[in-house]
Design a protein around this motif. Structure first.
Motif, PDB file in Angstrom:
ATOM      1  N   PRO A 184       0.778  -4.469  -8.668  1.00  0.00           N
ATOM      2  CA  PRO A 184       0.057  -4.741  -7.411  1.00  0.00           C
ATOM      3  C   PRO A 184       0.458  -3.819  -6.261  1.00  0.00           C
ATOM      4  O   PRO A 184       1.036  -4.239  -5.266  1.00  0.00           O
ATOM      5  N   ILE A 185       0.143  -2.539  -6.407  1.00  0.00           N
ATOM      6  CA  ILE A 185       0.335  -1.564  -5.336  1.00  0.00           C
ATOM      7  C   ILE A 185      -0.949  -0.754  -5.222  1.00  0.00           C
ATOM      8  O   ILE A 185      -1.426  -0.191  -6.216  1.00  0.00           O
ATOM      9  N   THR A 186      -1.515  -0.694  -4.031  1.00  0.00           N
ATOM     10  CA  THR A 186      -2.720   0.095  -3.803  1.00  0.00           C
ATOM     11  C   THR A 186      -2.309   1.495  -3.375  1.00  0.00           C
ATOM     12  O   THR A 186      -1.649   1.670  -2.340  1.00  0.00           O
ATOM     13  N   ALA A 187      -2.685   2.493  -4.152  1.00  0.00           N
ATOM     14  CA  ALA A 187      -2.308   3.884  -3.869  1.00  0.00           C
ATOM     15  C   ALA A 187      -3.327   4.509  -2.923  1.00  0.00           C
ATOM     16  O   ALA A 187      -4.472   4.754  -3.305  1.00  0.00           O
ATOM     17  N   LEU A 188      -2.916   4.782  -1.698  1.00  0.00           N
ATOM     18  CA  LEU A 188      -3.808   5.355  -0.704  1.00  0.00           C
ATOM     19  C   LEU A 188      -3.602   6.856  -0.515  1.00  0.00           C
ATOM     20  O   LEU A 188      -4.432   7.519   0.101  1.00  0.00           O
ATOM     21  N   GLY A 189      -2.508   7.396  -1.032  1.00  0.00           N
ATOM     22  CA  GLY A 189      -2.200   8.804  -0.812  1.00  0.00           C
ATOM     23  C   GLY A 189      -3.346   9.754  -1.105  1.00  0.00           C
ATOM     24  O   GLY A 189      -3.640  10.640  -0.287  1.00  0.00           O
ATOM     25  N   TYR A 212       0.859  -1.182   0.000  1.00  0.00           N
ATOM     26  CA  TYR A 212       0.000   0.000   0.000  1.00  0.00           C
ATOM     27  C   TYR A 212       0.899   1.238   0.000  1.00  0.00           C
ATOM     28  O   TYR A 212       1.764   1.382   0.871  1.00  0.00           O
ATOM     29  N   SER A 213       0.704   2.116  -0.952  1.00  0.00           N
ATOM     30  CA  SER A 213       1.487   3.349  -0.988  1.00  0.00           C
ATOM     31  C   SER A 213       0.852   4.395  -0.081  1.00  0.00           C
ATOM     32  O   SER A 213      -0.333   4.720  -0.210  1.00  0.00           O
ATOM     33  N   LEU A 214       1.648   4.924   0.830  1.00  0.00           N
ATOM     34  CA  LEU A 214       1.231   6.024   1.699  1.00  0.00           C
ATOM     35  C   LEU A 214       1.840   7.352   1.229  1.00  0.00           C
ATOM     36  O   LEU A 214       1.731   8.367   1.913  1.00  0.00           O
ATOM     37  N   ARG A 270       1.495   6.794 -11.049  1.00  0.00           N
ATOM     38  CA  ARG A 270       0.684   6.894 -12.268  1.00  0.00           C
ATOM     39  C   ARG A 270       1.441   6.393 -13.498  1.00  0.00           C
ATOM     40  O   ARG A 270       0.824   6.071 -14.512  1.00  0.00           O
ATOM     41  N   ALA A 271       2.764   6.360 -13.397  1.00  0.00           N
ATOM     42  CA  ALA A 271       3.578   5.903 -14.526  1.00  0.00           C
ATOM     43  C   ALA A 271       3.747   4.386 -14.555  1.00  0.00           C
ATOM     44  O   ALA A 271       4.316   3.841 -15.505  1.00  0.00           O
ATOM     45  N   LEU A 272       3.240   3.683 -13.527  1.00  0.00           N
ATOM     46  CA  LEU A 272       3.396   2.231 -13.471  1.00  0.00           C
ATOM     47  C   LEU A 272       2.508   1.546 -14.505  1.00  0.00           C
ATOM     48  O   LEU A 272       1.428   2.046 -14.841  1.00  0.00           O
ATOM     49  N   PRO A 273       2.920   0.395 -14.986  1.00  0.00           N
ATOM     50  CA  PRO A 273       2.066  -0.354 -15.915  1.00  0.00           C
ATOM     51  C   PRO A 273       0.755  -0.756 -15.238  1.00  0.00           C
ATOM     52  O   PRO A 273       0.722  -0.990 -14.020  1.00  0.00           O
ATOM     53  N   PRO A 274      -0.325  -0.831 -15.989  1.00  0.00           N
ATOM     54  CA  PRO A 274      -1.597  -1.282 -15.410  1.00  0.00           C
ATOM     55  C   PRO A 274      -1.439  -2.665 -14.770  1.00  0.00           C
ATOM     56  O   PRO A 274      -0.731  -3.530 -15.282  1.00  0.00           O
TER      57      PRO A 274
END
Length: 453
Positions: free
Chosen positions: A346-351, A327-329, A339-343
């Protein structure tokens, strides 16, 4: 510790220096000024070239030697940086800035013993130079000499870089408060406020009748209510509430006589129920995997953030560990890396969902672990008692010292350190190894059959 390069006259711009060089090619002062201006723009290799051009023309140019030392130190080329700084001091021994830049190069290398020797001598020669006292404070605090380090730390008030409001009236000197009203003022970043908040509930034990604390809005829900604090007010509020004495929050360790063996435990924070409910929705149901939060950068406004931060790309290896969910904080401009990561990465962006530190705290306390470079979230996780692995640059913030995997300021924190070569790869290798082992232990524990007594 702040680096102190020589600067050209404020009116000189990069365009003007280039124009003057057309008229006076090879002028060592102009080449040196060009190097400083390029360094300001982050073009350090270009700055190095200009300093070397200046020295090719004028080998006895102390200013260029000193500036060359600083850029080399920032590039991690410490032995060469220190050698250049010594040349500058030999050429201009009475110039206070060449001497100060030598201490900066020694500090960047982590050679605190040599740095302290130089600083002690300079402080004796220039007792009214606050930059020297401030530099010595950093070294002493890194070495765990808190008794003398926090005394030197008070020298920051006279630094030209110190831009925080100085309140009127007497400063608290650490003595009995005897029923007086105390105003605690802010300075530095969110992490520093979280770090020093442990002292706020202790003021009443010194006899304070009323404790008033400046606080930024981002921390308000997390701090209020807090034991021992009667009121939180906005930073630089006007008019100021009535008080008898005031103290910066960063001066409280001195006033409470803190030593490395008497660091108080972190403050108890109040995580709102609504923030906890929001965090539960964001994190989703338990699925047996380790829930691991990640942060790869602090505030870009911090002078040394480029040294302490890294890139999201380095953290991607953790997403491939079986039994780990990331999970990205991360907050702020570095979120663009997500946003530049490939679709499907497996990282959930919580920011984007975290509105303040209360929201972040509610998420952090429901995670199994936070893995991150140094920033305010490390202080938050440490204050909450959540396991946090902090990845540190070679010479980190003084709270972390220079050796060992622990710090007395946060018992739940584990430290992973760069070596003198200032490479991140060995740090991430060690973290990946330990995270794989932790995930394997979790999987083994979950696979064990339950036994009814």
């Amino acid at each position: 510790m702040t680096m102190h390069p020589f600067q050209p006259q404020p009116a000189v711009t990069l365009a003007e220096v280039w124009r003057l060089l057309v008229e006076h090619p090879g002028d060592p002062d102009l080449l040196n000024s060009l190097g400083v201006l390029l360094d300001r723009e982050g073009k350090r290799e270009a700055a190095l070239l200009q300093y070397r051009r200046a020295l090719a023309v004028a080998p006895d140019h102390a200013v260029a030697w000193s500036n060359l030392a600083l850029v080399l130190a920032m590039r991690g080329r410490h032995a060469r940086a220190i050698a250049c700084a010594h040349v500058a001091v030999a050429l201009a021994p009475d110039n206070p800035t060449t001497c100060l830049n030598l201490t900066a190069a020694l500090y960047r290398s982590g050679d605190f013993a040599s740095d302290l020797t130089v600083l002690d001598r300079l402080v004796r020669l220039q007792p009214d130079n606050p930059s020297l006292t401030w530099g010595r404070a950093q070294v002493r605090l890194h070495q765990g000499d808190y008794a003398r380090g926090f005394v030197d730390y008070e020298g920051r008030y006279w630094l030209r870089e110190y831009h925080y409001r100085i309140h009127r009236g007497p400063r608290w000197d650490g003595g009995p408060l005897d029923g007086r009203f105390v105003m605690v003022t802010l300075e530095q970043g969110f992490g520093d406020t979280l770090l020093m908040a442990r002292y706020l509930p202790m003021l009443k034990a010194r006899g304070a009748r009323r404790v008033i604390v400046e606080l930024r809005d981002e921390l308000r829900r997390l701090f209020a209510p807090m034991d021992g604090v009667d009121a939180f007010i906005a930073e630089n509020a006007a008019p100021t509430p009535i008080y008898h004495v005031h103290s910066s929050i960063m001066s409280l360790p001195l006033h409470f006589g803190t030593t490395i063996d008497s660091v108080p435990p972190p403050v108890r924070l109040s995580v709102p129920d609504e923030a906890r409910a929001k965090a539960a929705r964001l994190l989703g149901p338990e699925d047996g995997r380790l829930k691991v939060g990640i942060v790869w950068s602090g505030s870009a406004a911090f002078t040394d953030n480029a040294i302490r931060a890294t890139s999201l790309e380095r953290f991607l290896r953790f997403a491939g560990i079986p039994g780990v969910r990331l999970y990205s904080l991360q907050k702020g401009p570095p979120e663009e890396e997500l946003r530049a990561l490939p679709p499907g990465t497996p990282i959930t962006a919580l920011g984007p969902e975290l509105d303040d530190f209360a929201d972040t705290a509610a998420v952090v306390e429901q995670l199994d672990l936070v893995v991150m470079t140094d920033s305010s979230v490390a202080h938050l996780a440490g204050s909450l008692g959540v396991p946090v692995w902090v990845l540190l640059q070679h010479v980190p913030y003084w709270v972390y010292g220079m050796s060992g995997a622990t710090t007395p300021w946060y018992p739940s924190m584990r430290l992973y350190r760069q070596g003198p070569e200032e490479e991140w790869e060995p740090v991430f290798d060690a973290v990946e190894r330990d995270l794989r082992a932790l995930a394997a232990r979790r999987a083994a524990a979950l696979s064990e059959p339950c036994c009814n007594p």
